[in-house]
Design a protein around this motif. Structure first.
Motif, PDB file in Angstrom:
ATOM      1  N   SER A  84       0.907  -1.119  -0.211  1.00 31.74           N
ATOM      2  CA  SER A  84      -0.136   0.041   0.013  1.00 31.74           C
ATOM      3  C   SER A  84       0.640   1.226  -0.062  1.00 31.74           C
ATOM      4  O   SER A  84       2.198   1.164   0.391  1.00 31.74           O
ATOM      5  CB  SER A  84      -1.038   0.073   1.211  1.00 31.74           C
ATOM      6  OG  SER A  84      -0.124   0.247   2.350  1.00 31.74           O
ATOM      7  N   VAL A 137      -0.214  -5.779   2.355  1.00 28.07           N
ATOM      8  CA  VAL A 137      -1.464  -6.035   1.739  1.00 28.07           C
ATOM      9  C   VAL A 137      -1.832  -7.358   1.503  1.00 28.07           C
ATOM     10  O   VAL A 137      -0.998  -8.333   1.096  1.00 28.07           O
ATOM     11  CB  VAL A 137      -1.651  -5.254   0.679  1.00 28.07           C
ATOM     12  CG1 VAL A 137      -3.166  -5.523   0.157  1.00 28.07           C
ATOM     13  CG2 VAL A 137      -1.529  -3.624   0.909  1.00 28.07           C
ATOM     14  N   ASP A 148      -4.987 -10.531   1.076  1.00 29.16           N
ATOM     15  CA  ASP A 148      -6.375 -10.516   0.175  1.00 29.16           C
ATOM     16  C   ASP A 148      -7.139 -11.589   1.285  1.00 29.16           C
ATOM     17  O   ASP A 148      -6.771 -12.613   1.460  1.00 29.16           O
ATOM     18  CB  ASP A 148      -6.378 -10.968  -0.842  1.00 29.16           C
ATOM     19  CG  ASP A 148      -7.644 -11.361  -1.655  1.00 29.16           C
ATOM     20  OD1 ASP A 148      -8.739 -10.629  -1.165  1.00 29.16           O
ATOM     21  OD2 ASP A 148      -7.848 -12.060  -2.720  1.00 29.16           O
ATOM     22  N   ALA A 191     -11.429  -8.784  -0.473  1.00 34.26           N
ATOM     23  CA  ALA A 191     -11.441  -7.542   0.083  1.00 34.26           C
ATOM     24  C   ALA A 191      -9.783  -7.210   0.148  1.00 34.26           C
ATOM     25  O   ALA A 191      -9.040  -8.061   1.137  1.00 34.26           O
ATOM     26  CB  ALA A 191     -12.224  -7.296   1.013  1.00 34.26           C
ATOM     27  N   TRP A 192      -9.368  -6.232  -0.239  1.00 32.97           N
ATOM     28  CA  TRP A 192      -7.660  -5.982   0.125  1.00 32.97           C
ATOM     29  C   TRP A 192      -7.673  -5.341   1.680  1.00 32.97           C
ATOM     30  O   TRP A 192      -8.663  -4.358   1.971  1.00 32.97           O
ATOM     31  CB  TRP A 192      -7.221  -5.016  -0.857  1.00 32.97           C
ATOM     32  CG  TRP A 192      -6.779  -5.673  -2.046  1.00 32.97           C
ATOM     33  CD1 TRP A 192      -7.799  -5.716  -3.150  1.00 32.97           C
ATOM     34  CD2 TRP A 192      -6.172  -6.641  -2.455  1.00 32.97           C
ATOM     35  NE1 TRP A 192      -7.327  -6.463  -4.094  1.00 32.97           N
ATOM     36  CE2 TRP A 192      -6.046  -7.009  -3.810  1.00 32.97           C
ATOM     37  CE3 TRP A 192      -4.928  -6.997  -1.656  1.00 32.97           C
ATOM     38  CZ2 TRP A 192      -5.342  -7.994  -4.320  1.00 32.97           C
ATOM     39  CZ3 TRP A 192      -3.893  -7.819  -2.136  1.00 32.97           C
ATOM     40  CH2 TRP A 192      -4.487  -8.413  -3.421  1.00 32.97           C
ATOM     41  N   ILE A 193      -6.969  -5.869   2.487  1.00 24.61           N
ATOM     42  CA  ILE A 193      -6.768  -5.094   3.796  1.00 24.61           C
ATOM     43  C   ILE A 193      -5.368  -4.636   4.126  1.00 24.61           C
ATOM     44  O   ILE A 193      -4.427  -5.457   3.649  1.00 24.61           O
ATOM     45  CB  ILE A 193      -7.078  -6.565   4.738  1.00 24.61           C
ATOM     46  CG1 ILE A 193      -8.365  -7.033   4.610  1.00 24.61           C
ATOM     47  CG2 ILE A 193      -6.930  -5.887   6.278  1.00 24.61           C
ATOM     48  CD1 ILE A 193      -9.582  -6.116   4.956  1.00 24.61           C
ATOM     49  N   ASP A 194      -5.350  -3.499   4.547  1.00 26.51           N
ATOM     50  CA  ASP A 194      -4.082  -2.985   4.899  1.00 26.51           C
ATOM     51  C   ASP A 194      -3.537  -3.336   5.958  1.00 26.51           C
ATOM     52  O   ASP A 194      -4.320  -2.955   7.145  1.00 26.51           O
ATOM     53  CB  ASP A 194      -3.794  -1.377   4.697  1.00 26.51           C
ATOM     54  CG  ASP A 194      -2.741  -0.597   4.815  1.00 26.51           C
ATOM     55  OD1 ASP A 194      -1.798  -1.429   5.105  1.00 26.51           O
ATOM     56  OD2 ASP A 194      -2.543   0.394   4.700  1.00 26.51           O
ATOM     57  N   LEU A 195      -2.657  -4.248   6.377  1.00 22.41           N
ATOM     58  CA  LEU A 195      -2.267  -4.579   7.805  1.00 22.41           C
ATOM     59  C   LEU A 195      -1.533  -3.561   8.747  1.00 22.41           C
ATOM     60  O   LEU A 195      -1.552  -3.613   9.802  1.00 22.41           O
ATOM     61  CB  LEU A 195      -1.341  -5.787   7.742  1.00 22.41           C
ATOM     62  CG  LEU A 195      -1.885  -6.962   6.996  1.00 22.41           C
ATOM     63  CD1 LEU A 195      -0.612  -8.051   6.781  1.00 22.41           C
ATOM     64  CD2 LEU A 195      -2.884  -7.545   7.790  1.00 22.41           C
ATOM     65  N   MET A 241      -5.323  -1.273  10.754  1.00 26.23           N
ATOM     66  CA  MET A 241      -6.393  -2.411  11.272  1.00 26.23           C
ATOM     67  C   MET A 241      -7.408  -1.578  12.168  1.00 26.23           C
ATOM     68  O   MET A 241      -6.897  -0.880  13.133  1.00 26.23           O
ATOM     69  CB  MET A 241      -5.815  -3.591  11.997  1.00 26.23           C
ATOM     70  CG  MET A 241      -4.542  -4.160  11.080  1.00 26.23           C
ATOM     71  SD  MET A 241      -5.487  -5.249   9.687  1.00 26.23           S
ATOM     72  CE  MET A 241      -6.210  -6.443  10.375  1.00 26.23           C
ATOM     73  N   GLN A 242      -8.591  -1.949  11.794  1.00 29.84           N
ATOM     74  CA  GLN A 242      -9.791  -0.920  12.543  1.00 29.84           C
ATOM     75  C   GLN A 242     -10.450  -2.011  13.546  1.00 29.84           C
ATOM     76  O   GLN A 242     -11.438  -2.007  13.705  1.00 29.84           O
ATOM     77  CB  GLN A 242     -10.788  -0.516  11.240  1.00 29.84           C
ATOM     78  CG  GLN A 242     -10.391   0.430  10.488  1.00 29.84           C
ATOM     79  CD  GLN A 242      -9.693   1.805  10.818  1.00 29.84           C
ATOM     80  OE1 GLN A 242     -10.299   2.461  11.652  1.00 29.84           O
ATOM     81  NE2 GLN A 242      -8.487   2.148  10.371  1.00 29.84           N
ATOM     82  N   TYR A 243      -9.652  -2.237  14.590  1.00 31.94           N
ATOM     83  CA  TYR A 243     -10.238  -3.247  15.447  1.00 31.94           C
ATOM     84  C   TYR A 243      -9.725  -2.637  16.946  1.00 31.94           C
ATOM     85  O   TYR A 243      -8.898  -1.986  17.129  1.00 31.94           O
ATOM     86  CB  TYR A 243      -9.745  -4.540  15.288  1.00 31.94           C
ATOM     87  CG  TYR A 243      -9.879  -5.249  14.007  1.00 31.94           C
ATOM     88  CD1 TYR A 243     -11.397  -5.534  13.747  1.00 31.94           C
ATOM     89  CD2 TYR A 243      -8.796  -5.503  13.363  1.00 31.94           C
ATOM     90  CE1 TYR A 243     -11.587  -6.335  12.489  1.00 31.94           C
ATOM     91  CE2 TYR A 243      -9.158  -6.012  12.082  1.00 31.94           C
ATOM     92  CZ  TYR A 243     -10.508  -6.319  11.700  1.00 31.94           C
ATOM     93  OH  TYR A 243     -10.879  -7.081  10.378  1.00 31.94           O
TER      94      TYR A 243
END
Length: 185
Positions: free
Chosen positions: A34, A40, A42, A46-50, A53-55
């Motif tokens: 990214s 990144v 899969d 859906a691609w996730i930028d490590l 992280m929205q947690y």
């Protein structure tokens, strides 16, 4: 006629080279990190930028009233015989028969559901009974989901009990309910 064949061969070669070029560009684009420099991966297309992280951690696994019922179960059930597990996925308790029609659909349906509490034998963690919490506000969708969960548990031979956290049973009432489910203590 020879000119026509040469044009067809040239067109095929150009198309082949174009497809190889596009494939290489696609591979190069998919393997780039990214813009922030994070790795990144899969997940489910859906691609996730490590690096973004929205947690966040929940404050409690069970809300207050549900936690009170959990503690009541711990008091009532002998610890050497039974263990109470909160928030267990239905798919971890119930399996779909390999010969079942629409096996994948049935498997996906149980993956979506969870049990609020699961009583297991302490020695081998064999599921003994499921406990679900009823909410005071029940919508049609929730009723259908609960009905499916009850039917799946019934088909698997696992007794279940519905409790209202807003009006929990007394200790003696809970003991009677658990005895009715087949728990011996």
């Amino acid at each position: 006629m020879a000119q026509f064949i040469i044009v067809v061969i040239a067109t095929v070669l150009v198309k082949l080279l174009w497809d190889v070029y596009k494939e290489q560009m696609q591979k190069k684009t998919n393997s780039r990190p990214s813009s922030k420099g994070g790795e990144v991966i899969d997940l489910s297309n859906a691609w996730i930028d490590l690096d973004d992280m929205q947690y966040s951690r929940r404050e409690h696994l069970l809300p207050g009233r549900e936690l009170a019922i959990y503690h009541l179960l711990l008091e009532v059930l002998p610890g050497e015989s039974y263990v109470v597990l909160p928030r267990v996925r239905l798919a971890d308790v119930v399996i779909v028969s390999p010969e079942a029609r629409n096996r994948i659909e049935h498997t996906n349906r149980i993956k979506e559901r969870s049990l609020d509490l699961l009583v297991c034998a302490a020695q081998d963690l064999k599921p003994i009974a499921a406990i679900n919490f009823e909410t005071e506000i029940e919508g049609k969708k929730k009723q259908l989901a609960d009905r499916f969960t009850h039917k799946a548990l019934e088909a698997a031979g696992l007794p279940s009990l519905d409790l209202r956290p807003g009006s929990p049973p007394s200790e003696s009432e809970l003991i009677a309910m658990l005895h009715k489910l087949g728990l011996q203590f």
